[in-house]
Design an enzyme around this catalytic site. Structure first.
Site, short mmCIF file in Angstrom:
data_model
loop_
_atom_site.label_atom_id
_atom_site.label_comp_id
_atom_site.label_asym_id
_atom_site.label_seq_id
_atom_site.Cartn_x
_atom_site.Cartn_y
_atom_site.Cartn_z
N ARG A 180 -21.53 7.68 26.47
CA ARG A 180 -22.23 8.96 26.52
C ARG A 180 -23.71 8.73 26.84
O ARG A 180 -24.31 9.47 27.62
CB ARG A 180 -22.09 9.72 25.20
CG ARG A 180 -20.67 10.20 24.93
CD ARG A 180 -20.58 11.01 23.65
NE ARG A 180 -21.26 12.29 23.78
CZ ARG A 180 -21.50 13.11 22.75
NH1 ARG A 180 -21.14 12.76 21.52
NH2 ARG A 180 -22.11 14.26 22.95
N CYS A 238 -28.75 12.02 18.27
CA CYS A 238 -27.34 11.80 18.59
C CYS A 238 -26.88 12.97 19.43
O CYS A 238 -27.61 13.44 20.31
CB CYS A 238 -26.52 11.64 17.31
SG CYS A 238 -26.65 13.06 16.18
#
Length: 283
Positions: A180, A238
């Protein structure tokens, strides 16, 4: 004070003179839209069995605000958060122990919020419910109302501009999975990649196979290799401020204070004017 507690230490404290308030924050990242699977039901898991005396806390409703431009798990309204903690029996003079189903992310979000808003004694059960060898119960307790009043500290929280500045002046850690970060996949948010200057630091590498934190000295060595140390300004983000809280907790175990960008990638990527970096390098 240590930010984590072992199952044996918790069992001993629960029978002591000043037992901690227990909060059960079982939660899992939902990929229901992508997978077609029903979302995880933390309350159902709690009702099926929890540590005696634990009160269930709903991360999505009590530890976060409604999803929107500020991200998928923005800060909750602090008055509502305080009321939820008082209903759970949290007082400023009583220790608190938080646990979840073992991943540690949900418990870390509760730990971070309580710590940032001024609770002096809150810890996470290292390894969560799977390491608990004692009995479980299915009935919900009715705790006496607590007196905790949230009082946010002057540090520990980043907004988008602060995260961007820290990526240039200090160390900004990206706690998501490497794919990611690199922008190879993005199952949830509109754009893949990372904040320019951020360093890839998956939070999954802070724990052992059973979900417990690696020894403090190992964590300190890992973060030092990533550029983070006690004398460095450190921030974490995050996807939506949940797994990032777990990395802030790991940093605390290592003795390194860090701030959390709560909006995280879900806020950053929602604004097309913000720059996005892809690939393995920070820039």
């Amino acid at each position: 004070m240590n930010a984590i507690i072992s199952a044996s230490e918790l069992a001993s404290e629960l029978t002591g003179a000043n037992p901690p308030v227990l909060l059960d924050v079982r939660w899992q990242l939902s990929l229901a839209k992508a997978s077609g699977e029903p979302p995880f039901d933390g309350r159902a898991a709690y009702e099926a069995g929890h540590i005696p005396g634990a009160v269930y806390v709903d991360l999505d409703r009590e530890l976060a605000g409604a999803p929107g431009p500020r991200g998928r798990h923005p800060l909750p309204d602090l008055a509502e958060f305080g009321a939820a903690m008082r209903r759970a029996g949290v007082s400023s003079g009583t220790p608190v122990v938080v646990y979840d189903g073992g991943q540690g992310w949900g418990a870390a979000r509760a730990w971070w919020l309580l710590h940032w808003t001024g609770h002096p004694n809150v810890r996470v059960l290292d390894g969560g419910l799977p390491v608990w060898a004692g009995p479980l119960e299915t009935s919900a307790p009715d705790p006496a109302e607590g007196d905790f009043e949230p009082a946010p500290g002057p540090t520990g929280l980043l907004d988008a501009d602060g995260a961007a500045a820290l990526a240039r002046a200090g160390v900004l850690l990206d706690a998501r999975a490497g794919e990611r970060y690199r922008g190879e996949v993005e199952p949830i948010d509109p754009v893949g990649g990372h904040i320019p200057g951020a360093v890839c630091a998956p939070t999954t590498e802070n724990v052992t196979a059973d979900g417990r934190f690696r020894p403090a000295e190992d964590l300190a060595a890992r973060f030092k290799a990533l550029g983070a140390a006690e004398d460095t300004q450190v921030g974490v983000y995050c996807g939506s401020g949940v797994s990032g809280a777990h990395e802030v907790l790991a940093l605390a175990v290592a003795g390194i204070p860090a701030a959390l960008y709560v909006g995280s990638w879900s806020e950053w990527s929602s604004d097309p004017s913000r720059p996005v970096a892809v690939g393995p390098d920070p820039q």
